[in-house]
Scaffold this active site. Structure first.
Site, PDB file in Angstrom:
ATOM      1  N   SER A 187     -43.355  18.058  25.384  1.00  0.00           N
ATOM      2  CA  SER A 187     -44.045  17.730  24.140  1.00  0.00           C
ATOM      3  C   SER A 187     -43.475  18.608  23.028  1.00  0.00           C
ATOM      4  O   SER A 187     -43.024  19.729  23.280  1.00  0.00           O
ATOM      5  CB  SER A 187     -45.535  18.001  24.306  1.00  0.00           C
ATOM      6  OG  SER A 187     -46.128  18.348  23.067  1.00  0.00           O
ATOM      7  N   TYR A 208     -30.510 -32.033  21.912  1.00  0.00           N
ATOM      8  CA  TYR A 208     -30.126 -30.699  21.443  1.00  0.00           C
ATOM      9  C   TYR A 208     -30.628 -30.434  20.031  1.00  0.00           C
ATOM     10  O   TYR A 208     -30.518 -31.275  19.138  1.00  0.00           O
ATOM     11  CB  TYR A 208     -28.597 -30.499  21.479  1.00  0.00           C
ATOM     12  CG  TYR A 208     -28.240 -29.100  20.999  1.00  0.00           C
ATOM     13  CD1 TYR A 208     -28.267 -28.024  21.871  1.00  0.00           C
ATOM     14  CD2 TYR A 208     -27.962 -28.845  19.648  1.00  0.00           C
ATOM     15  CE1 TYR A 208     -28.012 -26.725  21.429  1.00  0.00           C
ATOM     16  CE2 TYR A 208     -27.704 -27.558  19.198  1.00  0.00           C
ATOM     17  CZ  TYR A 208     -27.730 -26.502  20.089  1.00  0.00           C
ATOM     18  OH  TYR A 208     -27.493 -25.230  19.658  1.00  0.00           O
ATOM     19  N   ASN A 245     -22.605 -29.004  23.457  1.00  0.00           N
ATOM     20  CA  ASN A 245     -23.929 -29.094  24.094  1.00  0.00           C
ATOM     21  C   ASN A 245     -23.861 -28.970  25.617  1.00  0.00           C
ATOM     22  O   ASN A 245     -24.703 -28.318  26.225  1.00  0.00           O
ATOM     23  CB  ASN A 245     -24.607 -30.411  23.712  1.00  0.00           C
ATOM     24  CG  ASN A 245     -24.929 -30.455  22.233  1.00  0.00           C
ATOM     25  OD1 ASN A 245     -24.702 -29.466  21.519  1.00  0.00           O
ATOM     26  ND2 ASN A 245     -25.437 -31.577  21.752  1.00  0.00           N
ATOM     27  N   GLU A 269     -43.861   5.351  31.654  1.00  0.00           N
ATOM     28  CA  GLU A 269     -44.472   4.649  30.518  1.00  0.00           C
ATOM     29  C   GLU A 269     -43.471   3.665  29.902  1.00  0.00           C
ATOM     30  O   GLU A 269     -43.822   2.567  29.486  1.00  0.00           O
ATOM     31  CB  GLU A 269     -44.969   5.664  29.483  1.00  0.00           C
ATOM     32  CG  GLU A 269     -46.139   6.480  30.023  1.00  0.00           C
ATOM     33  CD  GLU A 269     -46.360   7.801  29.294  1.00  0.00           C
ATOM     34  OE1 GLU A 269     -45.916   7.943  28.149  1.00  0.00           O
ATOM     35  OE2 GLU A 269     -46.985   8.700  29.898  1.00  0.00           O
ATOM     36  N   SER A 279     -24.031 -17.225  16.210  1.00  0.00           N
ATOM     37  CA  SER A 279     -24.579 -16.572  17.408  1.00  0.00           C
ATOM     38  C   SER A 279     -23.507 -15.765  18.129  1.00  0.00           C
ATOM     39  O   SER A 279     -23.709 -15.353  19.263  1.00  0.00           O
ATOM     40  CB  SER A 279     -25.152 -17.633  18.350  1.00  0.00           C
ATOM     41  OG  SER A 279     -24.121 -18.541  18.707  1.00  0.00           O
ATOM     42  N   THR A 305     -60.367   0.263  45.526  1.00  0.00           N
ATOM     43  CA  THR A 305     -60.667  -1.019  44.875  1.00  0.00           C
ATOM     44  C   THR A 305     -61.510  -0.613  43.674  1.00  0.00           C
ATOM     45  O   THR A 305     -62.324   0.315  43.771  1.00  0.00           O
ATOM     46  CB  THR A 305     -61.467  -1.993  45.783  1.00  0.00           C
ATOM     47  OG1 THR A 305     -62.696  -1.369  46.133  1.00  0.00           O
ATOM     48  CG2 THR A 305     -60.705  -2.351  47.052  1.00  0.00           C
ATOM     49  N   HIS A 306     -61.298  -1.270  42.565  1.00  0.00           N
ATOM     50  CA  HIS A 306     -61.979  -0.902  41.307  1.00  0.00           C
ATOM     51  C   HIS A 306     -61.701   0.560  40.925  1.00  0.00           C
ATOM     52  O   HIS A 306     -62.503   1.190  40.224  1.00  0.00           O
ATOM     53  CB  HIS A 306     -63.494  -1.118  41.404  1.00  0.00           C
ATOM     54  CG  HIS A 306     -63.866  -2.460  41.952  1.00  0.00           C
ATOM     55  ND1 HIS A 306     -64.075  -3.562  41.166  1.00  0.00           N
ATOM     56  CD2 HIS A 306     -64.009  -2.870  43.232  1.00  0.00           C
ATOM     57  CE1 HIS A 306     -64.364  -4.602  41.936  1.00  0.00           C
ATOM     58  NE2 HIS A 306     -64.323  -4.209  43.202  1.00  0.00           N
ATOM     59  N   ASN A 333     -44.609  15.212  30.716  1.00  0.00           N
ATOM     60  CA  ASN A 333     -45.154  13.851  30.608  1.00  0.00           C
ATOM     61  C   ASN A 333     -44.309  12.827  31.363  1.00  0.00           C
ATOM     62  O   ASN A 333     -43.080  12.897  31.352  1.00  0.00           O
ATOM     63  CB  ASN A 333     -45.222  13.440  29.131  1.00  0.00           C
ATOM     64  CG  ASN A 333     -46.184  14.299  28.343  1.00  0.00           C
ATOM     65  OD1 ASN A 333     -47.203  14.740  28.869  1.00  0.00           O
ATOM     66  ND2 ASN A 333     -45.842  14.555  27.087  1.00  0.00           N
ATOM     67  N   GLN A 381     -30.524 -22.457  20.556  1.00  0.00           N
ATOM     68  CA  GLN A 381     -29.508 -21.406  20.544  1.00  0.00           C
ATOM     69  C   GLN A 381     -30.070 -20.025  20.872  1.00  0.00           C
ATOM     70  O   GLN A 381     -29.368 -19.165  21.388  1.00  0.00           O
ATOM     71  CB  GLN A 381     -28.828 -21.378  19.167  1.00  0.00           C
ATOM     72  CG  GLN A 381     -27.769 -20.308  19.019  1.00  0.00           C
ATOM     73  CD  GLN A 381     -26.894 -20.554  17.807  1.00  0.00           C
ATOM     74  OE1 GLN A 381     -26.028 -21.400  17.844  1.00  0.00           O
ATOM     75  NE2 GLN A 381     -27.136 -19.833  16.741  1.00  0.00           N
ATOM     76  N   LYS A 441     -46.651  20.920  28.504  1.00  0.00           N
ATOM     77  CA  LYS A 441     -46.640  19.532  28.942  1.00  0.00           C
ATOM     78  C   LYS A 441     -45.421  19.100  29.742  1.00  0.00           C
ATOM     79  O   LYS A 441     -44.300  19.512  29.480  1.00  0.00           O
ATOM     80  CB  LYS A 441     -46.741  18.612  27.723  1.00  0.00           C
ATOM     81  CG  LYS A 441     -48.094  18.676  27.076  1.00  0.00           C
ATOM     82  CD  LYS A 441     -49.114  17.874  27.833  1.00  0.00           C
ATOM     83  CE  LYS A 441     -49.326  16.568  27.102  1.00  0.00           C
ATOM     84  NZ  LYS A 441     -49.997  15.568  27.798  1.00  0.00           N
ATOM     85  N   LYS A 493     -30.114 -17.689  24.640  1.00  0.00           N
ATOM     86  CA  LYS A 493     -29.219 -16.675  25.221  1.00  0.00           C
ATOM     87  C   LYS A 493     -29.661 -15.247  24.881  1.00  0.00           C
ATOM     88  O   LYS A 493     -29.647 -14.369  25.736  1.00  0.00           O
ATOM     89  CB  LYS A 493     -27.776 -16.933  24.785  1.00  0.00           C
ATOM     90  CG  LYS A 493     -27.179 -18.124  25.529  1.00  0.00           C
ATOM     91  CD  LYS A 493     -25.953 -18.682  24.905  1.00  0.00           C
ATOM     92  CE  LYS A 493     -26.215 -19.377  23.597  1.00  0.00           C
ATOM     93  NZ  LYS A 493     -27.084 -20.593  23.710  1.00  0.00           N
TER      94      LYS A 493
HETATM   95  N1  ARG Z   1     -24.010 -22.073  19.949  1.00  0.00           N
HETATM   96  C1  ARG Z   1     -24.687 -23.286  20.291  1.00  0.00           C
HETATM   97  C2  ARG Z   1     -25.895 -22.943  21.164  1.00  0.00           C
HETATM   98  O1  ARG Z   1     -25.845 -21.970  21.803  1.00  0.00           O
HETATM   99  C3  ARG Z   1     -23.796 -24.214  21.046  1.00  0.00           C
HETATM  100  C4  ARG Z   1     -24.220 -25.642  20.982  1.00  0.00           C
HETATM  101  C5  ARG Z   1     -24.052 -26.144  19.610  1.00  0.00           C
HETATM  102  N2  ARG Z   1     -24.290 -27.529  19.506  1.00  0.00           N
HETATM  103  C6  ARG Z   1     -24.576 -28.107  18.350  1.00  0.00           C
HETATM  104  N3  ARG Z   1     -24.775 -29.372  18.392  1.00  0.00           N
HETATM  105  N4  ARG Z   1     -24.688 -27.446  17.230  1.00  0.00           N
HETATM  106  O2  ARG Z   1     -26.866 -23.629  21.209  1.00  0.00           O
END
Ligand code: ARG
Length: 463
Positions: A283, A323, A116, A296, A29, A161-162, A291, A328, A289, A331
């Site tokens: 366009s 955990y 963790n 959007e 990650s 309204t509507h 736009n 993971q 155009k 994030k």
């Molecule tokens: N990169 C892991 C996460 O974001 C960190 C925690 C990892 N813990 C584990 N027991 N593998 O979740």
């Protein structure tokens, strides 16, 4: 003893084969969580300071570790740090580098903690800072919305309204409605921090630690209100992630609603607002155009924010404590929602600065659809002592007559009006003047020009 040779995983004594290439590629990650480097180093420094105070590590080791961490911090900020996918995440990348810089004593850093608790500590600190960033951007949007409202206190438009003409309102009042929403968005983000403000650090993998640590010290040092109460809950909890993603979704939805309205009002059918060339696109085939692509974009991105929120809810739905690797992904979802919202707020601010009311068209449209009908009914109640229901029926009959004669309400003569309600006098004709209608709405929160001016002053003062 683990060898900790730097090209090997920390767990290479136990796991003697390298992870499969494919898993190394997808299971890491680092590309995502390297954004947590600052928080990770901050958390580690607080942790080793605490370990030293509690006599778990020596003064010398503590100093060496902090020296190494500061060096890593500089390397990363100067883009001289080599992130390695093989070490999975930001925590292991930093620990690995620490070994390179200070040698085997780096091995003391992970005493009484786990990734963790480490990862959620980093993540919570990150979300606190991100919340400030988002709220600063919402502030800018609020300011621009108020500025546009100020220019349009007396701009009369139909309130819908509507999507049918309902009652006359001021465009300024409409804009100030969004100021209320954006202020609540800010509050929603801030309120989330109340629950989030507990330090996870020290609960280790899931059950706590046998070391005599001081969680109050690290909690205070890292700016949390208090340490979390239950080690299992702490490493499993991602409520704070959901809260953030929900707050982003709501704010995004508010932007999307106004974007949608502006798109409709910018259409050739409505033509109620003008967008300057800075915020429209052309366009490839239709030369005429202009736009409203930016609007959007804002409406579309709301889908991505909802998606992130629902992804996280789904990840958590069937997950036992505590955990799991599933977590993971939290994030990536948060970073994406954060970045998307910041972009949307910036774009929306730009649109507001490049948007003006087509006042003539707004008034023209407001004068269609018998928009003053409710005002006429109210007038009959107030001046001629009818019950509201009776007045409603008489007004409906007047509207029917106008429609039959292909006239607007305000085009009926007194003579025609009297056919339905003989008590009416010349005075009733003022009722059809939309400015009067708007200014009669003096009840708190109503659309009268004075009310809007007061609200604008109030919000300018609180900002
Ligand atoms: N990169 C892991 C996460 O974001 C960190 C925690 C990892 N813990 C584990 N027991 N593998 O979740």
């Amino acid at each position: 003893m683990a060898k900790n040779k730097n090209n090997q995983a920390i767990w290479n004594t136990r796991i003697q084969k390298e992870a499969s290439n494919l898993f190394q590629k997808v299971g890491n990650s680092i590309d995502v969580d390297k954004r947590l480097y600052k928080e990770d180093i901050q958390g580690s420094i607080a942790h080793v300071e605490m370990l030293f105070r509690q006599k778990i590590i020596s003064f010398k080791i503590k100093n060496k570790i902090i020296y190494g961490l500061n060096k890593i911090y500089k390397e990363i900020t100067h883009k001289k740090f080599e992130f390695n996918k093989k070490y999975e995440d930001i925590h292991m990348n930093i620990e690995k580098r620490l070994f390179q810089i200070i040698g085997d004593e780096a091995g003391y850093i992970h005493t009484a903690r786990s990734r963790n608790d480490q990862v959620i500590t980093d993540f919570k600190i990150w979300i606190k800072t991100a919340t400030k960033g988002i709220n600063n951007n919402i502030d800018k949007v609020i300011k621009s919305t108020i500025k546009l409202a100020e220019k349009n206190v007396e701009t009369i438009m139909p309130g819908f309204t509507h999507l049918k003409n309902a009652q006359a309102i001021s465009f300024g009042h409409y804009l100030m409605a969004y100021v209320e929403m954006f202020n609540r968005d800010k509050k929603r983000f801030l309120n989330n921090l109340d629950n989030l403000d507990e330090s996870p650090l020290g609960v280790a993998a899931l059950s706590g630690t046998s070391f005599n640590i001081d969680r109050n010290f690290t909690s205070k040092k890292l700016g949390f209100k208090r340490p979390t109460n239950n080690s299992i809950d702490t490493v499993s909890d991602r409520d704070f992630v959901l809260d953030f993603l929900y707050a982003v979704s709501v704010c995004s939805m508010h932007i999307s609603r106004i974007a949608e309205e502006l798109i409709i009002w910018n259409s050739d059918g409505f033509n109620l607002i003008n967008l300057s060339d800075k915020v429209v696109t052309g366009s490839s085939i239709m030369p005429q155009k202009k736009n409203p692509d930016l609007l959007e974009y804002l409406r579309g991105k709301t889908g991505a924010s909802y998606g992130n929120f629902f992804s996280m809810l789904t990840i958590l739905k069937g997950l036992p404590l505590s955990y799991f690797k599933d977590l993971q992904d939290d994030k990536e979802l948060v970073f994406n929602s954060n970045d998307t919202l910041i972009n949307c707020l910036k774009i929306f601010d730009e649109v507001l600065k490049n948007c003006s009311a087509n006042k003539k068209k707004m008034l023209e449209l407001a004068n269609t659809g018998h928009i003053a009908a409710t005002d006429l009914a109210d007038y009959l109640v107030k001046e001629h002592n009818l019950s509201f229901r009776k007045a409603y029926q008489k007004t409906a009959a007047i509207v029917n007559m106008a429609e039959k004669r292909k006239k607007n309400l305000n085009e009926l003569t007194l003579h025609e009006l009297k056919k339905i309600e003989p008590k009416l006098t010349e005075e009733v004709l003022n009722i059809f003047e939309l400015k009067n209608s708007i200014n009669s709405k003096k009840s708190f929160g109503g659309t009268s020009f004075d009310n809007i001016r007061k609200m604008i002053i109030k919000y300018k003062k609180t900002k």
